[in-house]
Each structure stands twice: as structure tokens, then as C-alpha cells.
Write a protein that holds these residues in place. Structure first.
Motif, PDB file in Angstrom:
ATOM      1  N   ASP A   1      56.650  61.345 -20.645  1.00  0.00           N
ATOM      2  CA  ASP A   1      57.205  62.538 -20.006  1.00  0.00           C
ATOM      3  C   ASP A   1      56.553  63.802 -20.556  1.00  0.00           C
ATOM      4  OD1 ASP A   1      58.880  60.953 -18.528  1.00  0.00           O
ATOM      5  OD2 ASP A   1      60.588  61.167 -19.892  1.00  0.00           O
ATOM      6  N   LEU A   2      56.272  63.798 -21.851  1.00  0.00           N
ATOM      7  CA  LEU A   2      55.616  64.960 -22.455  1.00  0.00           C
ATOM      8  C   LEU A   2      54.200  65.117 -21.894  1.00  0.00           C
ATOM      9  CD1 LEU A   2      56.682  64.684 -26.217  1.00  0.00           C
ATOM     10  CD2 LEU A   2      57.870  65.770 -24.300  1.00  0.00           C
ATOM     11  N   ARG A   3      53.496  64.003 -21.742  1.00  0.00           N
ATOM     12  CA  ARG A   3      52.140  64.060 -21.187  1.00  0.00           C
ATOM     13  C   ARG A   3      52.168  64.604 -19.756  1.00  0.00           C
ATOM     14  NH1 ARG A   3      51.289  58.868 -24.024  1.00  0.00           N
ATOM     15  NH2 ARG A   3      49.840  59.259 -25.751  1.00  0.00           N
ATOM     16  N   ILE A   4      53.130  64.138 -18.987  1.00  0.00           N
ATOM     17  CA  ILE A   4      53.246  64.603 -17.603  1.00  0.00           C
ATOM     18  C   ILE A   4      53.568  66.088 -17.572  1.00  0.00           C
ATOM     19  CG2 ILE A   4      54.655  64.446 -15.506  1.00  0.00           C
ATOM     20  CD1 ILE A   4      54.911  61.429 -16.074  1.00  0.00           C
ATOM     21  N   TYR A   5      54.491  66.521 -18.416  1.00  0.00           N
ATOM     22  CA  TYR A   5      54.891  67.925 -18.432  1.00  0.00           C
ATOM     23  C   TYR A   5      53.712  68.834 -18.805  1.00  0.00           C
ATOM     24  CZ  TYR A   5      57.214  72.227 -19.819  1.00  0.00           C
ATOM     25  OH  TYR A   5      57.586  73.551 -19.942  1.00  0.00           O
ATOM     26  N   VAL A   6      52.982  68.477 -19.856  1.00  0.00           N
ATOM     27  CA  VAL A   6      51.826  69.277 -20.272  1.00  0.00           C
ATOM     28  C   VAL A   6      50.759  69.294 -19.179  1.00  0.00           C
ATOM     29  CG1 VAL A   6      49.916  69.411 -21.922  1.00  0.00           C
ATOM     30  CG2 VAL A   6      52.231  68.984 -22.744  1.00  0.00           C
ATOM     31  N   ALA A   7      50.563  68.161 -18.517  1.00  0.00           N
ATOM     32  CA  ALA A   7      49.577  68.087 -17.436  1.00  0.00           C
ATOM     33  C   ALA A   7      49.961  68.999 -16.275  1.00  0.00           C
ATOM     34  CB  ALA A   7      49.435  66.649 -16.948  1.00  0.00           C
ATOM     35  N   VAL A   8      51.257  69.063 -15.956  1.00  0.00           N
ATOM     36  CA  VAL A   8      51.728  69.928 -14.864  1.00  0.00           C
ATOM     37  C   VAL A   8      51.465  71.388 -15.202  1.00  0.00           C
ATOM     38  CG1 VAL A   8      53.790  70.780 -13.681  1.00  0.00           C
ATOM     39  CG2 VAL A   8      53.443  68.319 -13.960  1.00  0.00           C
ATOM     40  N   ILE A   9      51.744  71.791 -16.430  1.00  0.00           N
ATOM     41  CA  ILE A   9      51.517  73.187 -16.830  1.00  0.00           C
ATOM     42  C   ILE A   9      50.037  73.538 -16.747  1.00  0.00           C
ATOM     43  CG2 ILE A   9      51.580  74.776 -18.801  1.00  0.00           C
ATOM     44  CD1 ILE A   9      54.196  73.596 -19.609  1.00  0.00           C
ATOM     45  N   LYS A  10      49.183  72.657 -17.249  1.00  0.00           N
ATOM     46  CA  LYS A  10      47.750  72.940 -17.233  1.00  0.00           C
ATOM     47  C   LYS A  10      47.191  72.962 -15.814  1.00  0.00           C
ATOM     48  CE  LYS A  10      46.611  71.280 -21.858  1.00  0.00           C
ATOM     49  NZ  LYS A  10      45.778  70.371 -22.677  1.00  0.00           N
ATOM     50  N   ALA A  11      47.680  72.057 -14.976  1.00  0.00           N
ATOM     51  CA  ALA A  11      47.174  71.987 -13.601  1.00  0.00           C
ATOM     52  C   ALA A  11      47.751  73.082 -12.725  1.00  0.00           C
ATOM     53  CB  ALA A  11      47.486  70.620 -13.007  1.00  0.00           C
TER      54      ALA A  11
END
Length: 292
Positions: A5-15
Motif C-alpha cells: 500500500d505504501l508503494r502504491i501511495y508513493v507511486a500515485v503521488i509521483k505520477a
């Protein structure tokens, strides 16, 4: 809450949106949206504001992003330490670079760096504005000049000399300034806030600030350089912007004994990126390339 979930969240912010993040992660947009919703529910706080046009990070979301990235970095370091594998740089890296410097200097270096590390994907924004590093998901920003006070970490990459110059035709017609006060009678093409602050010049221990005026103010050095080459007036710019024109004779320096202050070239990054191996390796690469 799961590491994924943390990986997904960080990916959403960066993208910047669910769709791009889902494509990078090779997941469905619906799954990414559900995991973010579940993460917010488990935390009891809204992390992202959603509407049909834009995705923005809340104050809680910015704080959580810093901690999430730090946890992910620690997990990666732990995996590498235990496995004993040589670290391979991989993943996405969002970089903000000044327009003129990015085009004239950094572009070939970034291409060379990516050829050495094919596991990386760079997202490069060319802009002279100060970006919101955490809110906009930037890993690093390259900036020239005085930095505003902030919680960001700054590492100096180099120093740039500045010069005052104009076209031979303009200098022949208006006369070359002999003292800083002579600039008040010249057309001076000003960069950014120089229209309010004037030009600051030094000669040993002497310092003078001249409230120059002229027909143009711009936040782009190349535009001012071209205007000076067309004979519109004098400019005060970093040497890397005007060096080719000085070499060709299209511009010539004046007031050489009175020097503007040099500008620092800095790499800025959020505190949670201190232990990022990509940051460390990329900064070392740039310092070597820009040593001259």
C-alpha cells in the motif's frame, strides 16, 4: 496497512494520478484506487483530494508521504544488506531542472546517466519555478542562485560566474560604461526580480547596487541574451548562457573590474530522500561532470 500500500501511495503521488501510477505498477486503476481508499480508512485520515481534473495531496498526505518513502527506502536497504546483492538503481525518479541550464548543460548528462542505469525512469520537468517537492512528488530539484529558507536539504554541485555584456553595435552607439553609475544611462535587460532589486556589483571590498532600467524583463536568460545580441541593451547573466556569443563576438563584456556575485548550483531534495541511493549516485555523477 501493507508495504505494498505504501508503494502504491508513493507511486500515485509521483505520477500525479491513479491512471499513470497503475500503468507504472502494472496494476488496474480500480485496484490502485481501492488500495488508496483502504489505506485512508485504516489511517482515519484523508491523504488525497480527488476531482475530475486534478489530484492533490492533503497536509496529512504530505506528512505520510515522507514517512512512507522513508520506510520503503529502509526496506530496500535491509533487503540488499541481507541478500548481499550489488545494488542496481531502478524505479522512477522525478527531477525539476531550470529551463536554460537543463537544455544547454544537463540534457546530455542525463542521457548519459540513464544509459549507465537502464533500470531507472526519469521524469524531467524544465521550469524555473520553485516546485513543491513533496506535494508534487519530486525526488530532486536542480536550482541556480539564492535558495529560500525551507526544510529541504541542499548540496552544492558547482559555481557559475556572471558577466555584464552587450552587442558591439549597442556598445558602439551607447558607449561602454566605465563605472557602475554609468549603467543608469543604459538600457539594461533584466532577469526576474532584478527589476525590483537592481544589479549588485563588487570590486574588491566595494559594493554598489544600481537601480537599472530598460525595455525588457524576462525569467528566461536565453531570451534576454537574444535581445542583447539584437542590440537592445546590456545584460547580466551567467557565463554559461552567453559563452558561445562571447566567443563568436556577437556579445562583448563591459565593466570587467566590477563583478556580479557568482551563483551556486544546488541539488535540493526532501529530508526523507537523504538515504536514497539514486540521489547519492546521481549527485556524485553531476559533481564529476560539472567540476570544470
Amino acid at each position: 496497512m501493507q508495504i505494498e500500500d505504501l508503494r502504491i501511495y508513493v507511486a500515485v503521488i509521483k505520477a500525479g494520478n491513479f491512471t499513470a501510477a497503475a500503468e507504472q505498477l502494472m496494476l488496474s486503476k480500480q485496484y490502485v484506487s481501492r488500495r488508496i481508499a483502504a489505506l485512508e480508512e485504516s489511517l482515519g485520515a484523508r491523504l488525497l483530494n480527488r476531482n475530475t481534473r486534478k489530484l492533490s495531496v492533503t497536509d496529512n498526505g504530505q506528512v505520510f508521504a515522507q514517512h512512507a518513502q522513508r520506510i520503503l527506502d529502509d526496506v530496500q536497504e535491509a533487503e540488499l544488506a541481507v541478500s548481499g546483492r550489488q545494488q542496481v538503481l531502478q524505479g522512477s525518479f522525478r527531477l525539476s531542472v531550470p529551463m536554460s541550464f537543463g537544455i544547454s548543460h544537463l540534457s546530455p548528462y542525463i542521457a548519459e546517466f540513464l544509459s549507465q542505469h537502464p533500470g531507472l525512469q526519469f521524469q524531467v520537468e524544465l521550469a524555473d519555478r520553485y516546485v513543491d517537492m513533496v506535494g508534487e512528488g519530486f525526488d530532486m530539484a536542480i536550482r541556480i542562485g539564492t535558495l529560500p529558507d525551507s526544510s529541504l536539504i541542499a548540496k552544492r554541485l558547482g559555481v557559475f560566474r556572471r558577466v555584464i555584456c552587450g552587442s558591439p553595435s549597442y556598445i558602439q552607439g551607447a558607449g561602454a560604461p566605465r563605472e557602475p553609475e554609468d549603467l543608469l544611462n543604459h538600457a539594461c535587460l533584466r532577469y526576474g526580480r532584478e527589476s525590483q532589486t537592481g544589479w549588485e556589483l563588487f570590486n574588491g571590498d566595494q559594493r554598489k547596487v544600481m537601480a537599472v532600467q530598460g525595455p525588457m524583463v524576462s525569467n528566461n536568460g536565453e531570451m534576454l541574451r537574444d535581445a542583447a545580441m539584437a542590440g537592445l541593451g546590456l545584460i547580466l547573466l551567467p557565463e554559461f548562457i552567453v559563452a558561445p556569443a562571447l566567443t563568436s563576438g556577437d556579445l562583448m563584456t563591459v565593466l570587467d573590474e566590477w563583478q556580479p556575485s557568482s551563483l551556486n548550483l544546488n541539488a535540493l531534495y526532501p529530508q526523507h530522500r537523504q538515504r536514497s541511493e539514486v540521489n547519492r549516485v546521481f549527485m556524485a555523477f553531476l559533481q564529476e561532470k560539472l567540476a570544470g
